[in-house]
Design a protein around this motif. Structure first.
Motif, PDB file in Angstrom:
ATOM      1  N   UNK A 198       0.828  -1.210   0.000  1.00  0.00           N
ATOM      2  CA  UNK A 198       0.000   0.000   0.000  1.00  0.00           C
ATOM      3  C   UNK A 198       0.859   1.256   0.000  1.00  0.00           C
ATOM      4  N   UNK A 199       1.884   1.273   0.828  1.00  0.00           N
ATOM      5  CA  UNK A 199       2.723   2.475   0.945  1.00  0.00           C
ATOM      6  C   UNK A 199       3.478   2.764  -0.356  1.00  0.00           C
ATOM      7  N   UNK A 200       3.872   1.716  -1.054  1.00  0.00           N
ATOM      8  CA  UNK A 200       4.680   1.909  -2.259  1.00  0.00           C
ATOM      9  C   UNK A 200       3.824   2.133  -3.511  1.00  0.00           C
ATOM     10  N   UNK A 201       2.748   1.367  -3.639  1.00  0.00           N
ATOM     11  CA  UNK A 201       1.992   1.413  -4.900  1.00  0.00           C
ATOM     12  C   UNK A 201       0.473   1.534  -4.713  1.00  0.00           C
ATOM     13  N   UNK A 202       0.046   1.819  -3.495  1.00  0.00           N
ATOM     14  CA  UNK A 202      -1.379   1.981  -3.239  1.00  0.00           C
ATOM     15  C   UNK A 202      -1.847   3.410  -3.449  1.00  0.00           C
ATOM     16  N   UNK A 203      -3.108   3.643  -3.171  1.00  0.00           N
ATOM     17  CA  UNK A 203      -3.722   4.949  -3.353  1.00  0.00           C
ATOM     18  C   UNK A 203      -3.219   5.948  -2.307  1.00  0.00           C
ATOM     19  N   UNK A 204      -3.249   7.238  -2.601  1.00  0.00           N
ATOM     20  CA  UNK A 204      -2.855   8.259  -1.619  1.00  0.00           C
ATOM     21  C   UNK A 204      -3.775   8.226  -0.400  1.00  0.00           C
ATOM     22  N   UNK A 205      -3.208   8.511   0.774  1.00  0.00           N
ATOM     23  CA  UNK A 205      -3.989   8.553   2.015  1.00  0.00           C
ATOM     24  C   UNK A 205      -4.774   7.264   2.232  1.00  0.00           C
ATOM     25  N   UNK A 206      -4.143   6.154   1.965  1.00  0.00           N
ATOM     26  CA  UNK A 206      -4.837   4.862   2.018  1.00  0.00           C
ATOM     27  C   UNK A 206      -5.348   4.516   3.413  1.00  0.00           C
ATOM     28  N   UNK A 207      -4.719   5.052   4.451  1.00  0.00           N
ATOM     29  CA  UNK A 207      -5.135   4.740   5.820  1.00  0.00           C
ATOM     30  C   UNK A 207      -6.537   5.247   6.118  1.00  0.00           C
ATOM     31  N   UNK A 208      -7.066   6.118   5.246  1.00  0.00           N
ATOM     32  CA  UNK A 208      -8.410   6.661   5.430  1.00  0.00           C
ATOM     33  C   UNK A 208      -9.445   5.951   4.551  1.00  0.00           C
ATOM     34  N   UNK A 209      -8.997   5.023   3.733  1.00  0.00           N
ATOM     35  CA  UNK A 209      -9.879   4.421   2.729  1.00  0.00           C
ATOM     36  C   UNK A 209     -10.367   3.033   3.117  1.00  0.00           C
ATOM     37  N   UNK A 210     -11.674   2.841   2.950  1.00  0.00           N
ATOM     38  CA  UNK A 210     -12.279   1.525   3.071  1.00  0.00           C
ATOM     39  C   UNK A 210     -12.791   1.089   1.720  1.00  0.00           C
ATOM     40  N   UNK A 211     -13.739   0.141   1.722  1.00  0.00           N
ATOM     41  CA  UNK A 211     -14.239  -0.344   0.436  1.00  0.00           C
ATOM     42  C   UNK A 211     -14.980   0.753  -0.331  1.00  0.00           C
ATOM     43  N   UNK A 212     -15.637   1.674   0.394  1.00  0.00           N
ATOM     44  CA  UNK A 212     -16.382   2.722  -0.306  1.00  0.00           C
ATOM     45  C   UNK A 212     -15.465   3.569  -1.180  1.00  0.00           C
ATOM     46  N   UNK A 213     -14.339   3.991  -0.590  1.00  0.00           N
ATOM     47  CA  UNK A 213     -13.403   4.848  -1.312  1.00  0.00           C
ATOM     48  C   UNK A 213     -12.724   4.093  -2.450  1.00  0.00           C
ATOM     49  N   UNK A 214     -12.379   2.824  -2.209  1.00  0.00           N
ATOM     50  CA  UNK A 214     -11.744   2.036  -3.271  1.00  0.00           C
ATOM     51  C   UNK A 214     -12.713   1.774  -4.421  1.00  0.00           C
ATOM     52  N   UNK A 215     -13.986   1.555  -4.094  1.00  0.00           N
ATOM     53  CA  UNK A 215     -14.996   1.379  -5.142  1.00  0.00           C
ATOM     54  C   UNK A 215     -15.055   2.614  -6.028  1.00  0.00           C
ATOM     55  N   UNK A 216     -15.032   3.770  -5.413  1.00  0.00           N
ATOM     56  CA  UNK A 216     -15.092   5.012  -6.176  1.00  0.00           C
ATOM     57  C   UNK A 216     -13.822   5.225  -6.996  1.00  0.00           C
ATOM     58  N   UNK A 217     -12.670   4.999  -6.370  1.00  0.00           N
ATOM     59  CA  UNK A 217     -11.398   5.217  -7.067  1.00  0.00           C
ATOM     60  C   UNK A 217     -11.256   4.287  -8.272  1.00  0.00           C
ATOM     61  N   UNK A 218     -11.566   3.012  -8.060  1.00  0.00           N
ATOM     62  CA  UNK A 218     -11.429   2.060  -9.169  1.00  0.00           C
ATOM     63  C   UNK A 218     -12.432   2.359 -10.273  1.00  0.00           C
ATOM     64  N   UNK A 219     -13.671   2.653  -9.903  1.00  0.00           N
ATOM     65  CA  UNK A 219     -14.708   2.929 -10.895  1.00  0.00           C
ATOM     66  C   UNK A 219     -14.381   4.161 -11.726  1.00  0.00           C
TER      67      UNK A 219
END
Length: 448
Positions: free
Chosen positions: A242-263
């Motif tokens: 996550x730290x190297x290749x994940x989304x920014x501010x990942x510690x704040x993201x759950x499935x809702x945020x990942x669903x939005x980012x990926x979509x």
């Protein structure tokens, strides 16, 4: 005098009749109001929109939904049933809670309702999912949906990079893919993973990684095992990925945020619940929808690693409207409702993974052609009785089926989130979690 007396008698009789008539009218139009606690997931939100169809079928029942995010739903419902407040007639609870709450006598045994309601067709339920919402063989929740976990990925980005996603990738391959696909300038992360605290949030994903690395939460004597080499390697891998290749501010993201980012095209891969396949395709923006691919959950030392989960509808024993509550939960989990949801909200919004018949509906089969078979394969491949390589004293793939896990999981998830954000090191997160786990397990009498 006689005439006057007759008038008085007539007046009394008329008033009595009117009073009785009013009483009968009130009785005839009395309503049962059901208060329902739901998780704020896409399929549940669809159910709230379609509830008018239920109320039309049962005009004497009105439904009031309280829809909450998962992290708020769990403590709210737990407080209500544990203190016997009786606020809710129906509660949405997960596979973790069902057997524990059934054992405590907090929720109603639904076996007799299910047996009497032949139209509901209990035999149509997928066996692994029915088992999740049962206790000692008896049904204590009707499964709204069942799911596992798998990998979402962008086929166009893989093709552009000359990469091929295997049907069952390894985590090492996923890390390599993420490194090649990570494009910060274009606003595309190599992968999106849950980082927000919560035993049902970042720990759900992380625990499947721990399992397939050969790690475990506890050894056979209930000693905490997160510091064992396999567990430690898995946690380091997850946090570093996550730290190297994940989304920014990942510690704040759950499935809702990942669903939005990926979509929206901001992640090349996303590892999460199979239930989000339909919503991803429904919400995907231009250039994304036609390029979404799916693969089995990544592995390392095991053949499969997807989790196994179900959200079910239960009736608290404090409810005074049990018969009406059964009408509601049986309707929301029926073949009738599944067809209605598909026709009214789109087949991608149908609750998946609960019934065999769902996967025989032509319209649904067409809508889920790219992920339907993988969903069933993922569900059937999960083994909650043997989640990892070494023997363990518990069951559950992405959780441990003991009451203390909620406290343990929430604390540990906060430590992991801290490691993802860089506030603590992975070793510090593991050590703090080990100490907390040891204290809790000693206090609970697991460790002598």
């Amino acid at each position: 005098m006689k005439y006057s007396a007759r008038l008085r008698l007539l007046a009394v009789q008329t008033g009595l009749i009117a009073s009785l008539g009013l009483g009968f009218a009130t009785l005839a139009y009395s309503e049962t109001i059901l208060t329902v606690a739901l998780a704020a997931n896409p399929q549940m939100q669809t159910a709230a929109k379609l509830i008018g169809n239920f109320e039309k079928k049962y005009p004497d029942i009105k439904v009031r939904f309280q829809t909450l995010p998962e992290n708020q739903l769990r403590p709210a419902v737990l407080k209500d049933v544990a203190t016997k407040s009786g606020q809710y007639d129906v509660v949405m609870i997960g596979a973790y809670e069902v057997p524990l709450w059934a054992q405590k006598g907090w929720i109603v045994d639904l076996s007799q309702y299910a047996k009497a309601d032949t139209a509901w067709n209990e035999g149509d339920l997928l066996r692994p999912i029915r088992n999740l919402v049962s206790y000692k063989g008896n049904l204590f929740a009707t499964p709204f949906y069942g799911s596992s976990s798998f990998m979402f990925y962008r086929k166009d980005l893989f093709a552009k990079a000359g990469l091929t996603m295997p049907e069952t990738p390894t985590w090492n391959q996923v890390a390599q893919f993420a490194a090649k696909l990570d494009d910060k300038k274009a606003g595309v992360s190599g992968i999106c993973l849950r980082g927000v605290p919560g035993w049902g949030q970042n720990l759900a994903s992380l625990t499947t990684v721990i399992n397939t690395f050969g790690g475990r939460w506890f050894d056979q004597k209930w000693q905490p095992a997160l510091s064992e080499p396999e567990s430690k390697a898995a946690i380091n891998f997850y946090v570093n990925l996550i730290r190297q290749h994940g989304q920014p501010d990942a510690a704040k993201d759950g499935w809702q945020e990942c669903l939005q980012l990926f979509s929206q095209g901001h992640a090349a891969m996303w590892y999460d619940d199979t239930v989000f396949a339909g919503p991803v395709l429904d919400q995907a923006g231009p250039g994304v929808k036609d390029n979404v691919g799916f693969a089995m959950a990544p592995v390392k030392a095991t053949k499969a690693s997807g989790w196994l989960w179900a959200w079910g509808l239960s009736i608290p024993t404090t409810s005074k409207n049990r018969d009406a509550a059964w009408k509601l939960i049986s309707w929301l989990t029926s073949q009738e409702y599944i067809k209605l949801a598909g026709e009214k909200a789109g087949w991608g919004q149908v609750p998946p993974g609960s019934r065999t018949s769902t996967y025989q509906i032509p319209e649904y089969k067409k809508a889920v052609a790219s992920f339907g078979d993988l969903t069933l394969q993922s569900i059937n491949s999960a083994d909650p009785l043997r989640p990892t390589i070494e023997p363990v004293p518990y069951s559950g793939v992405q959780y441990v089926d003991i009451p203390e896990f909620e406290q343990i999981g929430d604390f540990t998830s906060q430590q992991i989130s801290g490691a993802i954000s860089g506030q603590v090191t992975v070793d510090e997160a593991i050590n703090a979690s080990q100490k907390k786990m040891t204290d809790i397990m000693q206090d609970a009498g697991y460790i002598k």
